[in-house]
Motif scaffolding. Structure first.
Motif, mmCIF file in Angstrom:
data_model
loop_
_atom_site.group_PDB
_atom_site.id
_atom_site.type_symbol
_atom_site.label_atom_id
_atom_site.label_comp_id
_atom_site.label_asym_id
_atom_site.label_seq_id
_atom_site.Cartn_x
_atom_site.Cartn_y
_atom_site.Cartn_z
ATOM 1 N N HIS A 105 -5.125 -3.105 1.489
ATOM 2 C CA HIS A 105 -4.662 -4.309 2.184
ATOM 3 C C HIS A 105 -3.179 -4.282 2.514
ATOM 4 O O HIS A 105 -2.722 -5.028 3.376
ATOM 5 C CB HIS A 105 -4.954 -5.548 1.330
ATOM 6 C CG HIS A 105 -6.410 -5.743 1.028
ATOM 7 N ND1 HIS A 105 -7.345 -6.062 1.984
ATOM 8 C CD2 HIS A 105 -7.109 -5.642 -0.126
ATOM 9 C CE1 HIS A 105 -8.554 -6.163 1.439
ATOM 10 N NE2 HIS A 105 -8.430 -5.915 0.147
ATOM 11 N N GLU A 136 -13.006 -2.745 -2.383
ATOM 12 C CA GLU A 136 -11.934 -3.182 -1.471
ATOM 13 C C GLU A 136 -11.763 -2.210 -0.299
ATOM 14 O O GLU A 136 -11.416 -2.616 0.804
ATOM 15 C CB GLU A 136 -10.618 -3.357 -2.224
ATOM 16 C CG GLU A 136 -10.624 -4.472 -3.262
ATOM 17 C CD GLU A 136 -10.847 -5.866 -2.686
ATOM 18 O OE1 GLU A 136 -10.424 -6.127 -1.542
ATOM 19 O OE2 GLU A 136 -11.467 -6.693 -3.394
ATOM 20 N N GLU A 144 0.333 -7.364 -4.070
ATOM 21 C CA GLU A 144 -0.615 -7.875 -3.072
ATOM 22 C C GLU A 144 -0.997 -9.315 -3.413
ATOM 23 O O GLU A 144 -1.061 -10.174 -2.532
ATOM 24 C CB GLU A 144 -1.846 -6.959 -3.028
ATOM 25 C CG GLU A 144 -2.613 -7.018 -1.719
ATOM 26 C CD GLU A 144 -3.501 -8.228 -1.568
ATOM 27 O OE1 GLU A 144 -3.779 -8.644 -0.430
ATOM 28 O OE2 GLU A 144 -3.947 -8.782 -2.597
ATOM 29 N N CYS A 145 -1.221 -9.579 -4.681
ATOM 30 C CA CYS A 145 -1.586 -10.938 -5.112
ATOM 31 C C CYS A 145 -0.449 -11.928 -4.877
ATOM 32 O O CYS A 145 -0.676 -13.126 -4.719
ATOM 33 C CB CYS A 145 -1.977 -10.944 -6.590
ATOM 34 S SG CYS A 145 -3.520 -10.089 -6.953
ATOM 35 N N GLY A 190 -7.684 -1.733 -5.350
ATOM 36 C CA GLY A 190 -7.960 -2.082 -3.953
ATOM 37 C C GLY A 190 -6.752 -2.573 -3.173
ATOM 38 O O GLY A 190 -6.817 -2.720 -1.958
ATOM 39 N N ALA A 191 -5.640 -2.814 -3.838
ATOM 40 C CA ALA A 191 -4.454 -3.338 -3.145
ATOM 41 C C ALA A 191 -3.971 -2.394 -2.050
ATOM 42 O O ALA A 191 -3.487 -2.836 -1.007
ATOM 43 C CB ALA A 191 -3.322 -3.604 -4.141
ATOM 44 N N ARG A 220 -0.993 -3.808 -7.091
ATOM 45 C CA ARG A 220 -1.996 -4.868 -7.258
ATOM 46 C C ARG A 220 -1.321 -6.240 -7.372
ATOM 47 O O ARG A 220 -1.678 -7.195 -6.680
ATOM 48 C CB ARG A 220 -2.841 -4.583 -8.508
ATOM 49 C CG ARG A 220 -3.871 -5.657 -8.806
ATOM 50 C CD ARG A 220 -4.705 -5.295 -10.031
ATOM 51 N NE ARG A 220 -5.704 -6.307 -10.319
ATOM 52 C CZ ARG A 220 -6.548 -6.253 -11.346
ATOM 53 N NH1 ARG A 220 -6.516 -5.238 -12.181
ATOM 54 N NH2 ARG A 220 -7.427 -7.223 -11.541
#
Lengths: 266, 266
Positions: free
Chosen positions: A167, A32, A136-137, A163-164, A133
């Motif tokens: 972003h 990510e 972000e989702c 990886g959040a 995480r």
């Protein structure tokens, strides 16, 4: 296809910002980092004994595109440089995570209404990472962390976040109560998660306007002043015998309740 | 106020059932072991250097009531006997978790409608434990685990479950597809969580009747036969850039969606 970089030891760390995040461990987190491309990656280390896996192919390809040096190193050397228990043979050295001002998280009327997450002192890195995480989702558009408690994005946070952190725009503030005032003045509804609240997240009805969720520390929960400043306090309805959910899970449930409201009205 | 017990080494483990759970580590997990009182505790070890904490007082008081031997042991000895990374100075040796038949989970029309959770091969102990904790908080009434994959309740599962394993009746079955048939014949709606499903959990509308949620393994998800047998397949709606939620978090979200439906109709 390669840049000049140190060859035999871990790249020196740059001066840290308030956020950190320079050392990224774990496969998802490194993939990510490269996919998001928000900050420069200095070098990637892969353990020499890794079995083939699609995520490793992704990492090699993205690194080649971005002209990032990829080194195969011995497992002992990689584990010695690692700062989490299980880097899973993948480690990246990158520029620190960029810090954004709170105003930028408010969006200035462009894009979707702000959906912010505020940490009021979450201290466990695994919990904070897992929460980021899930956030972000769920479509969270920005994160606000207080400078003096639980702020640094350590390798353990980065890894659990999968990886959040690459972003999610993140702001660091001197004090959360002041930041909450600022959000409220900009028209953001501030919702605190508090296990002693009378209302539940199911009754929240925040609609699809600007909203901020505030999560307290494991154990003590929200601090007094933060609790007082929230527009609404809600709890997760519990129907079992156990007294509490993990804070990362409680936060995920609250984030997805907001996502549901925005989805059905948006 | 004390029973005869071994003094200088960890009690011998009894013959394991399919479930396990004989060694319980962590403060919450040990407190719930004593609170639930579903199985005998042989002995409790506390590290000699522990700072006072209310949860430790609870453990000592509950142990005294139940006439369970509590020993203070050196930190080195406790950590050597521990099978998780962080037993937090508390360790209990107990009888294995009782295994119940699937029929018992169906309740025979007494009590609330069954709300079951089925694991189709979740392999990470931390994920399974966290999921069991959330499930218990959401009001899950029973758990079904397959004999040949991811079944044993290891110390890591027990610890992450923070005591949920003491309250949740659990059945072990030879094959999950057969168990699903059995549930369906008893009138249970079987819902599989599948990230490729068209419907989302928000559109599920299971109502307040008997329901079973099936969660697949990290990565591959539900196995083919299990997916085919489910009455409904649903996904968690994702609005960010990351491709997936942690399986424990996805399961928690699904469990609380069912809880919400049962709450609003029940």
């Amino acid at each position: 296809m390669s840049t000049v970089g140190p060859r035999s030891r871990a790249p020196r760390r740059t001066a840290t910002t308030g956020l950190g995040g320079e050392q990224v461990e774990g496969r998802q987190a490194v993939r990510e980092l490269l996919l998001a491309d928000r900050r420069a990656t200095r070098e990637i280390w892969l353990a020499a004994d890794l079995d083939p896996a699609p995520v490793l192919d992704d990492i090699r390809e993205l690194a080649a595109e971005a002209r990032v040096v990829v080194k195969e190193v011995g497992r002992g050397k990689l584990d010695a440089a690692a700062r989490t228990d299980a880097p899973h043979g993948v480690l990246a050295f990158a520029r620190p995570l960029p810090e954004v001002p709170v105003e930028e998280l408010l969006g200035g009327g462009r894009g979707p209404a702000p959906f912010l997450l505020l940490s009021d002192g979450i201290t466990d890195p695994g919990n904070l990472g897992a929460l980021l995480r899930s956030a972000e989702c769920a479509g969270v558009t920005g994160v606000i962390l207080p400078k003096h408690r639980a702020v640094h994005i350590t390798p353990a946070v980065t890894k659990a976040a999968a990886g959040a952190v690459e972003h999610l725009p993140m702001a660091v503030v001197g004090g959360l109560p002041t930041a909450i005032r600022e959000l409220q003045q900009a028209g953001v509804q501030v919702v605190g998660l508090d296990e002693r609240a009378e209302r539940t997240v199911w009754d929240l009805g925040v609609g699809d306007g600007p909203v901020a969720l505030v999560l307290g520390a494991e154990g003590p929960g929200l601090s007094r002043l933060v609790r007082d400043r929230c527009d609404h306090l809600v709890r997760i309805p519990m129907t079992g015998r156990l007294a509490s959910l993990n804070v990362g899970t409680a936060g995920a449930l609250a984030c997805f309740e907001v996502a549901r409201a925005r989805h059905s009205l948006g």
